[in-house]
Design a protein around this motif. Structure first.
Motif, PDB file in Angstrom:
ATOM      1  N   ASP A 282       1.128  -3.387  -6.862  1.00  0.00           N
ATOM      2  CA  ASP A 282       0.172  -2.415  -6.355  1.00  0.00           C
ATOM      3  C   ASP A 282       0.962  -1.425  -5.499  1.00  0.00           C
ATOM      4  O   ASP A 282       1.431  -1.769  -4.415  1.00  0.00           O
ATOM      5  N   PRO A 283       1.146  -0.200  -5.942  1.00  0.00           N
ATOM      6  CA  PRO A 283       1.980   0.754  -5.214  1.00  0.00           C
ATOM      7  C   PRO A 283       1.338   1.319  -3.951  1.00  0.00           C
ATOM      8  O   PRO A 283       1.988   2.051  -3.202  1.00  0.00           O
ATOM      9  N   VAL A 284       0.082   0.995  -3.718  1.00  0.00           N
ATOM     10  CA  VAL A 284      -0.596   1.461  -2.505  1.00  0.00           C
ATOM     11  C   VAL A 284      -0.339   0.448  -1.386  1.00  0.00           C
ATOM     12  O   VAL A 284      -0.616  -0.736  -1.535  1.00  0.00           O
ATOM     13  N   VAL A 285       0.194   0.914  -0.268  1.00  0.00           N
ATOM     14  CA  VAL A 285       0.441   0.034   0.869  1.00  0.00           C
ATOM     15  C   VAL A 285      -0.896  -0.337   1.507  1.00  0.00           C
ATOM     16  O   VAL A 285      -1.693   0.537   1.866  1.00  0.00           O
ATOM     17  N   LYS A 286      -1.111  -1.640   1.632  1.00  0.00           N
ATOM     18  CA  LYS A 286      -2.354  -2.153   2.213  1.00  0.00           C
ATOM     19  C   LYS A 286      -1.983  -3.085   3.358  1.00  0.00           C
ATOM     20  O   LYS A 286      -1.442  -4.164   3.148  1.00  0.00           O
ATOM     21  N   ILE A 287      -2.289  -2.640   4.560  1.00  0.00           N
ATOM     22  CA  ILE A 287      -1.861  -3.313   5.784  1.00  0.00           C
ATOM     23  C   ILE A 287      -3.022  -4.050   6.423  1.00  0.00           C
ATOM     24  O   ILE A 287      -4.110  -3.492   6.601  1.00  0.00           O
ATOM     25  N   GLY A 288      -2.787  -5.298   6.784  1.00  0.00           N
ATOM     26  CA  GLY A 288      -3.686  -6.035   7.650  1.00  0.00           C
ATOM     27  C   GLY A 288      -2.985  -6.247   8.977  1.00  0.00           C
ATOM     28  O   GLY A 288      -1.776  -6.453   9.009  1.00  0.00           O
ATOM     29  N   TYR A 289      -3.746  -6.203  10.082  1.00  0.00           N
ATOM     30  CA  TYR A 289      -3.087  -6.352  11.383  1.00  0.00           C
ATOM     31  C   TYR A 289      -4.030  -6.928  12.428  1.00  0.00           C
ATOM     32  O   TYR A 289      -5.256  -6.817  12.317  1.00  0.00           O
ATOM     33  N   LEU A 290      -3.457  -7.568  13.423  1.00  0.00           N
ATOM     34  CA  LEU A 290      -4.174  -7.971  14.616  1.00  0.00           C
ATOM     35  C   LEU A 290      -4.024  -6.882  15.670  1.00  0.00           C
ATOM     36  O   LEU A 290      -3.002  -6.183  15.695  1.00  0.00           O
TER      37      LEU A 290
ATOM     38  N   LYS B 258       1.435   6.065  -1.056  1.00  0.00           N
ATOM     39  CA  LYS B 258       0.080   6.107  -0.518  1.00  0.00           C
ATOM     40  C   LYS B 258      -0.179   4.849   0.297  1.00  0.00           C
ATOM     41  O   LYS B 258       0.207   3.744  -0.094  1.00  0.00           O
ATOM     42  N   SER B 259      -0.847   5.008   1.433  1.00  0.00           N
ATOM     43  CA  SER B 259      -1.227   3.854   2.251  1.00  0.00           C
ATOM     44  C   SER B 259      -2.693   3.950   2.634  1.00  0.00           C
ATOM     45  O   SER B 259      -3.168   5.016   3.029  1.00  0.00           O
ATOM     46  N   GLU B 260      -3.400   2.859   2.469  1.00  0.00           N
ATOM     47  CA  GLU B 260      -4.804   2.802   2.888  1.00  0.00           C
ATOM     48  C   GLU B 260      -4.882   2.668   4.407  1.00  0.00           C
ATOM     49  O   GLU B 260      -3.941   2.168   5.042  1.00  0.00           O
ATOM     50  N   PRO B 261      -5.971   3.085   5.021  1.00  0.00           N
ATOM     51  CA  PRO B 261      -6.139   2.845   6.455  1.00  0.00           C
ATOM     52  C   PRO B 261      -5.991   1.351   6.752  1.00  0.00           C
ATOM     53  O   PRO B 261      -6.599   0.519   6.075  1.00  0.00           O
ATOM     54  N   PRO B 262      -5.170   0.980   7.732  1.00  0.00           N
ATOM     55  CA  PRO B 262      -4.967  -0.444   8.037  1.00  0.00           C
ATOM     56  C   PRO B 262      -6.274  -1.147   8.395  1.00  0.00           C
ATOM     57  O   PRO B 262      -7.179  -0.554   8.982  1.00  0.00           O
ATOM     58  N   THR B 263      -6.352  -2.401   8.025  1.00  0.00           N
ATOM     59  CA  THR B 263      -7.546  -3.209   8.256  1.00  0.00           C
ATOM     60  C   THR B 263      -7.332  -4.131   9.444  1.00  0.00           C
ATOM     61  O   THR B 263      -6.426  -4.957   9.443  1.00  0.00           O
TER      62      THR B 263
END
Length: 472
Positions: free
Chosen positions: A109-117, A140-145
């Protein structure tokens, strides 16, 4: 205590006790200091493992036997072996992996998908997205979750909801070698960034005075637990894990696991005497919970790792994805250099007055990133090595093999509730070579030589090699 997504917290919130809690006083907690309600996150359960309505996960079948599709902290703590990770063990049980022996294969998946605390450990990834450093690399990066706990963050990563995240450095060690999960460390998010906070009411001015006290860490497998126990042992204090109402010898300090948001309220209420955790919960403890900094962790272990960048092994090792992975790490390094040169504006951007990546006022995050000098921390002397030139939190990405080896060896000596059997035949040299990929981060750093100015990096000789400096 009721815990619903739409719960209206209009009364002082009690200290959270859950199934599996080691305090020995569940159901008897006193209300916390109501001052805390004005400064704590908008949602008091943030990082607490509660279900996140904004997180839709297609659960990996490897984990379904352990978790199902509805996960709460209470459910997690009922799982076998959960105490081993203070919030992570149950979701990565051996039985879950035994249920499906097929080779793990992750589609690209070439879209960066970030999860964070919502802790400063995540700053690098958040800035890389917000300031457009991924976009600069053509990615491309999605808004971090924002995720409300380590357990759902790891589950989100393992189920491929996220392909880039930060994680406590002992956790991927556990994932790869206890559960054979294909994870790779590819960089460090930051160095330092934590502290040991004690209550002013406790009168603790030296580590020797931790004897007979109650002390909280965020997880058993954390750099916070490792460093805290180093300090205790050097002071002649024996770390133990007992119910909070158990009698302690004068030279024993009782360790319990609390989530970071529970630590400042527990300190304010006198339910614990101290804690070690990531920022901004130390700054929050100082400003609002009657806490005082006993030691900065970066003043104990110079430039120590805490949260690392983790990626799926397929994304790291597949040659067809190499250009993409390199671009990700170029963005990470650019973000770290940007943070280093713009700490105050980054603190504002992260805050609830800014882009709301974290539910804290700017004053709290600014203190957590910038407030660091011996003059400010003379009583107790929280900074004893000013010659090291460290900051409260530093940002450089090179994952020193010497530090990884130190963590593996320290894990053998650190008191936890749970089984450390997987470490028995695991060598530190093997972990440093097998778990960590150095290719992308090294190339990115070589293209940005300003990273070497960080004083956690050796200022003479090879900047990619160092001897770990630990003085408690």
């Amino acid at each position: 205590m009721k815990k619903y997504l739409n719960e209206d917290h209009t009364q002082p919130r009690p200290l959270v006790h859950v199934d599996g809690c080691s305090c020995g006083t569940c159901g008897k907690a006193h209300p916390i200091d109501p001052r805390m309600r004005a400064i704590m996150p908008d949602n008091p359960d943030i990082t607490d493992g509660m279900a996140d309505p904004n997180l839709a996960i297609a659960y990996d079948p490897l984990f379904a036997p352990a978790l199902g599709t509805g996960v709460s902290r209470r459910d997690m703590l009922k799982m076998a072996g959960i105490a081993a990770l203070g919030g992570l063990g149950g979701m990565m049980s051996s039985s879950a992996f035994a249920a499906d022996k097929k080779k793990f294969s992750k589609p690209f998946d070439p879209v960066v998908k970030i999860g964070y605390l919502p802790i400063t450990d995540a700053t690098t990834l958040l800035v890389a997205h917000e300031m457009g450093f991924f976009k600069k690399e053509g990615i491309k990066s999605e808004p971090p979750t924002l995720i409300r706990g380590w357990s759902p963050l790891v589950e989100g990563f393992s189920s491929q909801r996220f392909n880039l995240t930060h994680m406590l450095i002992p956790v991927p060690i556990y994932m790869r070698y206890n559960n054979k999960f294909p994870v790779k460390i590819t960089a460090w998010n930051h160095t330092n960034g934590s502290g040991i906070i004690v209550s002013k009411k406790s009168g603790i001015m030296t580590p020797e005075q931790l004897g007979g006290k109650q002390f909280a860490v965020p997880y058993w497998y954390s750099i916070h637990n490792i460093i805290s126990q180093k300090v205790m042992r050097a002071a002649g204090i024996t770390p133990v894990t007992r119910p909070q109402n158990a009698k302690l010898a004068p030279n024993e300090c009782n360790l319990i696991v609390l989530t970071p948001p529970d630590m400042p309220p527990a300190l304010a209420a006198g339910q614990i005497d101290g804690y070690c955790v990531a920022e901004p919960f130390n700054a929050l403890g100082e400003l609002k919970a009657g806490g005082v900094m006993l030691r900065m962790t970066g003043d104990i272990w110079k430039g120590h790792p805490c949260c690392v960048v983790i990626m799926h092994e397929d994304d790291v090792m597949d040659p067809a994805r190499a250009d993409w992975a390199q671009g990700v790490h170029n963005a990470i390094v650019e973000a770290q250099l940007y943070i280093t040169n713009n700490k105050k504006s980054v603190a504002k951007m992260l805050s609830k007055e800014g882009k709301r990546y974290m539910p804290f006022p700017a004053e709290v995050i600014e203190r957590a990133i910038l407030f660091y000098s011996p003059a400010d921390y003379s009583t107790p002397p929280a900074i004893q090595h000013p010659e090291w030139g460290q900051s409260r939190i530093n940002f450089q990405g090179w994952p020193y093999p010497s530090a990884t080896k130190e963590v593996v060896n320290d894990m053998r000596e650190t008191v936890v509730e749970g089984d450390l059997g997987f470490l028995k035949n695991l060598t530190a040299d093997h972990v440093a070579k097998d778990l960590v990929n150095y290719t992308y981060i090294k190339k990115a750093l070589q293209a940005h030589p300003a990273w070497k100015k960080d004083l956690s990096v050796p200022q003479t000789g090879d900047p990619f090699e160092r001897k770990e400096v630990i003085e408690v």
